[in-house]
Design a protein around this motif. Structure first.
Motif, mmCIF file in Angstrom:
data_model
loop_
_atom_site.group_PDB
_atom_site.id
_atom_site.type_symbol
_atom_site.label_atom_id
_atom_site.label_comp_id
_atom_site.label_asym_id
_atom_site.label_seq_id
_atom_site.Cartn_x
_atom_site.Cartn_y
_atom_site.Cartn_z
ATOM 1 N N LEU A 70 5.371 -5.461 0.650
ATOM 2 C CA LEU A 70 5.294 -3.996 0.566
ATOM 3 C C LEU A 70 5.292 -3.494 -0.872
ATOM 4 N N ILE A 71 5.484 -4.406 -1.827
ATOM 5 C CA ILE A 71 5.587 -3.947 -3.224
ATOM 6 C C ILE A 71 4.324 -3.192 -3.674
ATOM 7 N N PRO A 72 3.110 -3.695 -3.348
ATOM 8 C CA PRO A 72 1.931 -2.935 -3.775
ATOM 9 C C PRO A 72 1.814 -1.568 -3.088
ATOM 10 N N LEU A 73 2.596 -1.358 -2.027
ATOM 11 C CA LEU A 73 2.496 -0.101 -1.270
ATOM 12 C C LEU A 73 3.644 0.864 -1.583
ATOM 13 N N ALA A 74 4.493 0.493 -2.540
ATOM 14 C CA ALA A 74 5.743 1.236 -2.775
ATOM 15 C C ALA A 74 5.539 2.748 -2.867
ATOM 16 N N ASP A 75 4.457 3.190 -3.534
ATOM 17 C CA ASP A 75 4.274 4.635 -3.755
ATOM 18 C C ASP A 75 3.315 5.278 -2.755
ATOM 19 N N ARG A 76 2.875 4.509 -1.782
ATOM 20 C CA ARG A 76 1.961 5.082 -0.769
ATOM 21 C C ARG A 76 2.762 5.892 0.251
ATOM 22 N N LEU A 77 2.150 6.966 0.768
ATOM 23 C CA LEU A 77 2.840 7.761 1.785
ATOM 24 C C LEU A 77 2.959 6.938 3.075
ATOM 25 N N SER A 78 4.156 6.946 3.657
ATOM 26 C CA SER A 78 4.410 6.056 4.797
ATOM 27 C C SER A 78 3.629 6.459 6.045
ATOM 28 N N ASN A 79 3.189 7.722 6.126
ATOM 29 C CA ASN A 79 2.414 8.122 7.309
ATOM 30 C C ASN A 79 0.912 8.009 7.077
ATOM 31 N N LYS A 80 0.529 7.404 5.931
ATOM 32 C CA LYS A 80 -0.906 7.243 5.655
ATOM 33 C C LYS A 80 -1.279 5.760 5.528
ATOM 34 N N LEU A 81 -0.477 4.906 6.141
ATOM 35 C CA LEU A 81 -0.744 3.467 6.030
ATOM 36 C C LEU A 81 -1.620 2.996 7.176
#
Ligand code: ATP
Length: 330
Positions: free
Chosen positions: A125-136
């Motif tokens: 999940l490290i590359p996704l740390a700053d992504r919005l959780s409802n846009k995955l």
């Protein structure tokens, strides 16, 4: 040491509806158990009771020896629960989401950072740390759910349909993560409709139908048909008319014609021991057998056989009904 999950005479009724109807099973420490059943069979209801989210109508459940009704808080510290849907958290990044759960679980300071870092590394999940959780994507969302379920390093992981909606690559990744967790000694109880994948990753499979357990065993014995479910399936090919096979099988009490194939058909034979006698009888009766091959059942076949078996009212077996007059196959 007692088993990680012990379910004893568990019932959960919703009014007159018997969602879970007196089930018993145990799952040993460090094993992966697949929970299989058709829609509405009672999987989620069972898992919700195991996860302390619902009360049983009757019966007991113990997680690592702790009763789920009497000590729910203690059980919650031992389990990680991954539901079949993801609650929507708008405007929250992946990191904020995990941080929120780590705080809710009582972690603070350095320990909280360490727990978050560990699950982010594990679930990639490290590359996704700053992504919005409802846009995955669905696969990323499932990895986030898994990360969340692992924050408090639970001994038992209960996962409701984690592979639903995942593409093949994401399913392989999830399967890999589950195997690593099992190798670390965690007990995993996982429901799924994708039977072929469950077979590969599970040490045992638990089949539920209409709220009742209809089988608990390993995938290999189910596929081989060595557990007495559904007999053995054979692909039989003949020289000459394929109809001759169907006609001959119709007169044999130990075999059942399943479907036609090019030069013969697919036949179910009661047991391995009977198969060689059936073959000998066929040859003796003049059938020109050019192929007699035992098929490995896939889990879907095994599951369908199982449902047919439990849904068919008991009747005298074909063999028993004719045994007094025939004695042996032909
Ligand atoms: P699926 O694979 O579709 O998720 P499932 O095996 O998880 O199915 P459950 O969700 O456990 O099945 O449902 C078992 C039965 O209990 C169904 O008939 C369902 O409609 C019913 N049921 C579940 N929860 C409730 C509830 N809160 N109130 C009334 N009936 C319920």
């Amino acid at each position: 040491m007692s088993n990680a999950i012990i379910v004893n005479n568990l019932y959960r009724y919703f009014g007159p509806l018997k969602a879970v109807d007196g089930i018993n099973f145990e799952v040993s420490h460090g094993s992966v158990c697949g929970f299989v059943g058709a829609n509405g069979a009672g999987k989620t209801t069972t898992m919700r009771v195991l996860s302390t989210l619902d009360y049983p109508t009757m019966g007991t459940v113990e997680i690592c020896g702790i009763n789920v009704v009497n000590h729910p808080a203690k059980v919650r510290s031992l389990i990680g629960w991954m539901p079949d849907h993801f609650g929507n958290y708008e405007h929250m990044t992946v990191l904020e989401y995990l941080d929120f759960y780590a705080r809710a679980l009582g972690y603070s300071g350095k320990e909280r950072q360490m727990r978050i870092q560990e699950v982010m590394e594990f679930a990639d999940l490290i590359p996704l740390a700053d992504r919005l959780s409802n846009k995955l994507s669905k696969g990323m969302t499932q990895r986030l759910c898994l990360g969340r379920a692992l924050i408090h390093d639970p001994q038992v992981l209960i996962m409701d349909e984690p592979a639903a909606g995942l593409d093949p690559k994401a399913r392989v990744e999830l399967k890999h993560l589950i195997r690593i967790l099992a190798e670390e000694g965690k007990t995993i109880f996982i429901s799924s409709h994708i039977l072929s994948e469950l077979g590969e990753m599970c040490d045992s499979l638990l089949f539920i139908n209409n709220g009742r357990i209809v089988h608990h065993g390993d995938a290999e014995s189910l596929k081989q048909g060595t557990d007495g479910v559904g007999g053995q399936l054979y692909d039989i090919q003949l020289l000459g008319s394929p109809q001759a096979l169907a006609d001959w099988i119709a007169t044999n009490p130990y075999a059942e014609f399943i479907e036609s194939r090019k030069q013969g058909g697919r036949v179910r034979i009661e047991s391995l021991e009977t198969a060689s006698r059936v073959l000998a009888s066929m040859v003796k009766d003049g059938l020109q057998v050019i192929e007699f091959h035992r098929e490995q059942r896939n889990l879907e076949d095994a599951f369908i056989d199982m449902l047919e078996k439990v849904n068919t009212p008991p009747q005298m077996p074909k063999a028993a009904a004719t045994a007094s007059t025939e004695g042996t196959p032909h």
